[in-house]
Design a protein around this motif. Structure first.
Motif, PDB file in Angstrom:
ATOM      1  N   LEU A   1      23.260 -61.022  -4.185  1.00  0.00           N
ATOM      2  CA  LEU A   1      22.842 -61.350  -5.548  1.00  0.00           C
ATOM      3  C   LEU A   1      21.778 -62.447  -5.489  1.00  0.00           C
ATOM      4  O   LEU A   1      21.701 -63.213  -4.524  1.00  0.00           O
ATOM      5  CB  LEU A   1      24.052 -61.827  -6.359  1.00  0.00           C
TER       6      LEU A   1
ATOM      7  N   ASN B   1      20.718 -60.634 -13.095  1.00  0.00           N
ATOM      8  CA  ASN B   1      21.004 -59.914 -11.860  1.00  0.00           C
ATOM      9  C   ASN B   1      21.274 -58.443 -12.158  1.00  0.00           C
ATOM     10  O   ASN B   1      20.799 -57.553 -11.445  1.00  0.00           O
ATOM     11  CB  ASN B   1      22.211 -60.524 -11.143  1.00  0.00           C
ATOM     12  N   LEU B   2      22.030 -58.195 -13.208  1.00  0.00           N
ATOM     13  CA  LEU B   2      22.378 -56.823 -13.568  1.00  0.00           C
ATOM     14  C   LEU B   2      21.130 -56.028 -13.971  1.00  0.00           C
ATOM     15  O   LEU B   2      20.995 -54.849 -13.632  1.00  0.00           O
ATOM     16  CB  LEU B   2      23.393 -56.828 -14.709  1.00  0.00           C
ATOM     17  N   ARG B   3      20.223 -56.677 -14.673  1.00  0.00           N
ATOM     18  CA  ARG B   3      19.013 -55.994 -15.160  1.00  0.00           C
ATOM     19  C   ARG B   3      17.979 -55.767 -14.069  1.00  0.00           C
ATOM     20  O   ARG B   3      17.097 -54.913 -14.211  1.00  0.00           O
ATOM     21  CB  ARG B   3      18.356 -56.854 -16.251  1.00  0.00           C
ATOM     22  N   LEU B   4      18.063 -56.517 -12.982  1.00  0.00           N
ATOM     23  CA  LEU B   4      16.971 -56.604 -12.018  1.00  0.00           C
ATOM     24  C   LEU B   4      16.520 -55.245 -11.506  1.00  0.00           C
ATOM     25  O   LEU B   4      15.336 -54.894 -11.590  1.00  0.00           O
ATOM     26  CB  LEU B   4      17.383 -57.503 -10.848  1.00  0.00           C
ATOM     27  N   GLN B   5      17.443 -54.455 -10.960  1.00  0.00           N
ATOM     28  CA  GLN B   5      17.058 -53.192 -10.337  1.00  0.00           C
ATOM     29  C   GLN B   5      16.510 -52.199 -11.360  1.00  0.00           C
ATOM     30  O   GLN B   5      15.559 -51.467 -11.082  1.00  0.00           O
ATOM     31  CB  GLN B   5      18.256 -52.596  -9.591  1.00  0.00           C
TER      32      GLN B   5
ATOM     33  N   GLU C   1      15.208 -49.675 -17.545  1.00  0.00           N
ATOM     34  CA  GLU C   1      16.226 -50.500 -18.192  1.00  0.00           C
ATOM     35  C   GLU C   1      16.628 -49.881 -19.523  1.00  0.00           C
ATOM     36  O   GLU C   1      15.782 -49.536 -20.355  1.00  0.00           O
ATOM     37  CB  GLU C   1      15.708 -51.920 -18.420  1.00  0.00           C
TER      38      GLU C   1
ATOM     39  N   THR D   1      23.251 -51.113 -20.119  1.00  0.00           N
ATOM     40  CA  THR D   1      23.516 -52.461 -19.598  1.00  0.00           C
ATOM     41  C   THR D   1      24.724 -53.077 -20.296  1.00  0.00           C
ATOM     42  O   THR D   1      25.602 -53.663 -19.650  1.00  0.00           O
ATOM     43  CB  THR D   1      22.286 -53.366 -19.798  1.00  0.00           C
TER      44      THR D   1
ATOM     45  N   LEU E   1      29.478 -57.075  -9.895  1.00  0.00           N
ATOM     46  CA  LEU E   1      28.108 -57.274 -10.378  1.00  0.00           C
ATOM     47  C   LEU E   1      27.108 -56.563  -9.462  1.00  0.00           C
ATOM     48  O   LEU E   1      26.152 -55.933  -9.948  1.00  0.00           O
ATOM     49  CB  LEU E   1      27.795 -58.773 -10.455  1.00  0.00           C
TER      50      LEU E   1
ATOM     51  N   ARG F   1      24.555 -53.721 -10.681  1.00  0.00           N
ATOM     52  CA  ARG F   1      23.105 -53.827 -10.482  1.00  0.00           C
ATOM     53  C   ARG F   1      22.556 -52.559  -9.827  1.00  0.00           C
ATOM     54  O   ARG F   1      21.503 -52.045 -10.215  1.00  0.00           O
ATOM     55  CB  ARG F   1      22.777 -55.046  -9.618  1.00  0.00           C
TER      56      ARG F   1
ATOM     57  N   ALA G   1      22.621 -49.723 -12.441  1.00  0.00           N
ATOM     58  CA  ALA G   1      21.941 -49.953 -13.726  1.00  0.00           C
ATOM     59  C   ALA G   1      20.776 -48.996 -13.968  1.00  0.00           C
ATOM     60  O   ALA G   1      20.579 -48.534 -15.092  1.00  0.00           O
ATOM     61  CB  ALA G   1      21.480 -51.407 -13.829  1.00  0.00           C
TER      62      ALA G   1
END
Length: 217
Positions: free
Chosen positions: A94, A103-107, A114, A119, A147, A151, A154
């Motif tokens: 992470l 962090n969750l949105r990153l990928q 997105e 999400t 998490l 990620r 996502a």
């Protein structure tokens, strides 16, 4: 979705070449889950790195989403990973400077996929509601691994590669994380290739293969 055709891989050592994979054949269909089992050091992680295009075979062919990975340059392999794969490792990887939500949105943001509703659903199903502004160091090990799984899923990838994803967790937490991982994989429809040494972890998956002495038996 993923195919290995007579894949060979060796690494140079002071004692000479160390053969890790010796003519591996493997196939994984869309939506299928496969556990790759074997003792530590047998080449499971090497196989996973080849599947992700993080390394290249010495001989043979690795096809991901109908593309031959070794025929692609580094930038194209990175783009294929971003668009096709989710990656989950035993170490959570992470970003410490990003909160749970970021962090969750990153990928998904990197993949340009997105989806705020997805999400929000992930936050709930991961058991992280109310923790969105916390940082990784403020989470338990189980929360960090959930998490990391969220990620990876996502952007709703076509294939999830998981390397001992519950290896750092106690048995009870590992069971909960595995149950969540398989439910999310099933609901997104992605394929799953999971590396594990544990028959208990491998049992719920569609298929199980054993890697030993560089070959799949």
């Amino acid at each position: 979705m993923l195919e290995f055709r007579q894949v060979h891989k060796a690494y140079a050592t002071p004692q000479g070449p160390l053969k890790v994979l010796d003519g591996v054949d493997l196939s994984l269909n869309a939506g299928e889950s496969l556990a790759l089992m074997g003792e530590s050091g047998c080449g499971k992680s090497t196989l996973l790195h080849l599947a992700a295009g993080l390394d290249l075979p010495d001989r043979g062919e690795v096809r991901l989403a109908d593309r031959v990975i070794s025929s692609l340059g580094e930038a194209d392999r990175a783009r294929l990973r971003r668009e096709t794969l989710g990656l989950v490792f035993q170490q959570f990887h992470l970003v410490p400077s990003l909160c749970v939500l970021d962090n969750l949105r990153l990928q998904a943001r990197l993949a340009g996929r997105e989806r705020p509703n997805w999400t929000a659903e992930l936050i709930e199903r991961l058991g992280l509601a109310g923790l969105e502004k916390r940082y990784p160091e403020q989470l338990s090990g189980g929360q960090q691994q959930r998490l990391a799984i969220g990620r990876a899923l996502a952007p709703r990838p076509a294939l999830l590669l998981a390397d001992e994803p519950t290896g750092n967790l106690d048995e009870s937490t590992a069971d909960q994380v595995l149950e969540l991982l398989l439910a999310l994989v099933r609901d997104t429809g992605c394929a799953l290739l999971m590396v594990t040494h544990s028959p208990r972890v491998a049992a719920p998956l569609d298929r199980r293969l054993q890697l030993s002495h560089g070959r799949i038996g």
